[in-house]
Design an enzyme around this catalytic site. Structure first.
Site, PDB file in Angstrom:
ATOM      1  N   CYS A 117       0.889  -1.338  -0.004  1.00  0.00           N
ATOM      2  CA  CYS A 117      -0.074   0.190   0.074  1.00  0.00           C
ATOM      3  C   CYS A 117       0.683   1.481  -0.181  1.00  0.00           C
ATOM      4  O   CYS A 117       2.202   1.509   0.819  1.00  0.00           O
ATOM      5  CB  CYS A 117      -0.966   0.175   1.049  1.00  0.00           C
ATOM      6  SG  CYS A 117      -1.831  -1.438   1.056  1.00  0.00           S
ATOM      7  N   SER A 169      -4.992   0.157  11.544  1.00  0.00           N
ATOM      8  CA  SER A 169      -4.352   0.329  10.196  1.00  0.00           C
ATOM      9  C   SER A 169      -3.284   1.450   9.928  1.00  0.00           C
ATOM     10  O   SER A 169      -3.336   2.646  10.463  1.00  0.00           O
ATOM     11  CB  SER A 169      -5.012  -0.068   8.446  1.00  0.00           C
ATOM     12  OG  SER A 169      -4.177   0.636   7.515  1.00  0.00           O
TER      13      SER A 169
END
Length: 575
Positions: free
Chosen positions: A207, A491
């Protein structure tokens, strides 16, 4: 032929034998017989065995290309005079399992990956190792076993994904999570949601923002356990073939490994207390993930370095936030690569007296020596700011908080947000799913403090990330007015008023388990406190009546994990 200067194997002689004709050589005949079946020749038995941990899976873009990297590493090991033993590990994608029961296996997989690598390396008496990581937990999971037995090893990051593009804006996977909240709030329609979904992730790589994967790869480079520049090199080019610089990282990592072998440089010689402080410094400067606290504590445990949760506030007190990266900023890892990568940032921080330059690295050189030829920070861009005009002053990024709700600590990511006080009524939920449903149903209002408990390391079990509810809050426009606190974690893509890692957790009798609907909770990041407006006597009275939540019985991996995992304040280690 084996290069003349190739290091001679030491440990692996215990597997293959030492010198033909000796008793040890004769005893290891059967092992050599089996190795000949996998293309070992007579000369190969004199070469060092290098384990190559390939955390490959086609289940996630973060690791789908790792097998290609492993092949190049193995070829380079052969060319350098070694024999590679390549193997795989489990990999759980945080992004894909987020908000589901599968997410319970995410943090669990960190320690399982470490155990798998240790098992292969020690089982085959290998001489050194190169470990590869992509998705969040595969990165600390790949470094932990190198430190665990003070092995000779190098970590290599698979690289960041390139940013997606939609309507002239960069997208990351977090864009899709926040779009869910926007759809629930009626701010976008189904067609717009689908457009975000289809354009967020263009190909292989982890990511793209300063989420957990890029945070940890930057930290590991700053600590000296990966080769310079490798953390910021993207995984692939626009045609989704391995990026040329990532291919260079493979060769450079093998060169570094053989340097360590020849000179006897082990991982604990590199990962000292000063090295960990360098890692914390780069995390604070770039605006890294709160998961770094959890993982650095676990890595320090493996390295037997005296690092505790309060060290993060101590180091952070000197380090301003100078990186402008998603999720709170504008840029992604590819932008850092374009201006000089982690070495550019480290060189600048070294000049400012914030980095220890005398730490050893896997290159065989010190941090300062590695940075001598790195590019200098200039004012030609604003990806990285000068410390005189930072995005936030020291102590305004990741903050460790304590108080009667978190006696052992909790973690908030401010990323420059000015939050002197958030006070509001507790909205108590015993699972992530309950909280998410309430958010999407419009039942949460300004000043609420969402409490998600029984999601800690033992209570989950597995300490899930709360990206789904936190992103839903952001998408619904409540990110600046509603707080979320949890004994779970967040996260690296999370932003907003979010406090995680509350310890002790609810399942072990922590105060978060005693909260009731409507209790007034106070967050004061400037004072580093998290408390509930209850007296000690009131908390004691509730504690006497407290009965732990009974969840469905766990079996197998999760049961074993719940029985051995330690508090998040200690890194959620399992041994």
């Amino acid at each position: 032929a084996t290069p003349a200067d190739a290091p001679k194997p030491i440990r692996s002689q215990g597997l293959v034998g030492d010198t033909p004709g000796t008793d040890q050589w004769i005893k290891r005949t059967a092992a050599r017989a089996m190795l000949r079946a996998v293309n070992f020749s007579d000369k190969d038995f004199a070469k060092p065995i290098i384990t190559v941990a390939s955390t490959y899976t086609n289940a996630t873009p973060c690791n789908v290309h790792i097998n290609e990297i492993a092949d190049k590493v193995a070829a380079a090991v052969e060319a350098a005079g070694g024999k590679p033993f390549v193997f795989g590990t489990p990999v759980i994608s945080d992004g894909e399992t987020m908000g589901s029961s599968g997410m319970r296996y995410s943090l669990v997989s960190r320690d399982l990956i470490a155990d798998c690598i240790e098992t292969m390396h020690e089982g085959y008496l290998a001489d050194a190792m190169i470990t590869l990581g992509g998705c969040d937990k595969s990165i600390p999971g790949a470094l932990m076993p190198i430190l665990r037995n003070d092995s000779i090893g190098v970590f290599l990051y698979g690289g960041s994904i390139l940013p997606g593009r939609l309507d002239g804006k960069d997208l990351t996977v977090v864009s899709s999570f926040e779009a869910i909240g926007a759809r629930g709030a009626g701010k976008i329609d189904d067609a717009e949601l689908e457009a975000v979904e289809k354009n967020s992730c263009p190909g292989p790589g982890s990511c793209g923002g300063m989420f957990t994967a890029n945070t940890m790869s930057s930290i590991i480079e700053a600590m000296g356990m990966s080769v310079p520049y490798s953390a910021a090199h993207t995984a692939v080019a626009r045609d989704n073939t391995l990026a040329p610089k990532k291919i260079e990282d493979c060769a450079n990592s093998v060169d570094a490994l053989f340097t360590c072998l020849k000179r006897g440089i082990t991982s604990r010689q590199i990962c000292t207390k000063k090295a960990f402080e360098n890692g914390i410094t780069i995390c604070m400067a770039l605006g890294g993930s709160t998961n770094a606290v959890l993982h650095l504590l676990a890595l320090a445990h493996e390295a037997e370095v005296d690092l505790n949760i309060d060290d993060f506030n101590r180091v952070a007190a000197k380090v301003p936030l100078i990186g402008d990266f998603k999720p709170f900023g504008r840029y992604v890892m590819a932008d850092l690569e374009n201006i000089g990568g982690v070495p550019l940032v480290m060189k600048y921080l070294l000049k400012c007296g914030l980095i220890h330059g005398d730490c050893m690295t896997v290159t065989g050189k010190t941090i300062a020596e590695n940075l001598a030829d790195a590019p200098d920070l200039t004012s030609e861009h604003d990806v990285i700011k000068f410390i005189e005009e930072p995005y936030a002053p020291p102590g305004k990024h990741i903050v460790v908080m304590r108080g009667n709700l978190a006696p052992e600590g909790a973690v908030i990511k401010l990323s420059g947000k000015e939050i002197e006080l958030h006070e509001g009524p507790a909205r108590v939920f015993n699972s992530e799913e309950e909280a998410l449903n309430a958010i999407l149903a419009g039942k949460i209002v300004d000043n609420d403090v969402i409490v998600i408990r029984y999601e800690g390391p033992r209570g989950g079990p597995g300490m899930r990330e709360m990206l789904s509810p936190s992103a839903a809050l952001m998408g619904a426009g409540l990110g600046k007015t509603v707080a979320l606190i949890t004994d779970g974690r967040f996260s690296g893509g999370t932003h907003g008023i979010m406090v995680g890692h509350i310890s002790p957790e609810a399942a072990t009798g922590g105060p978060i388990g005693l909260l009731e609907e409507g209790d007034i909770i106070r967050l004061q990041p400037g004072l580093k406190t998290l408390s509930v407006n209850l007296t000690d006597e009131e908390l004691d009275a509730r504690r006497k009546k407290w009965v732990p939540l009974q969840k469905a019985p766990t079996r197998g991996t999760l049961k074993k994990y719940a029985n051995c995992v330690e508090s998040a304040s200690m890194g959620a280690v399992t041994h």
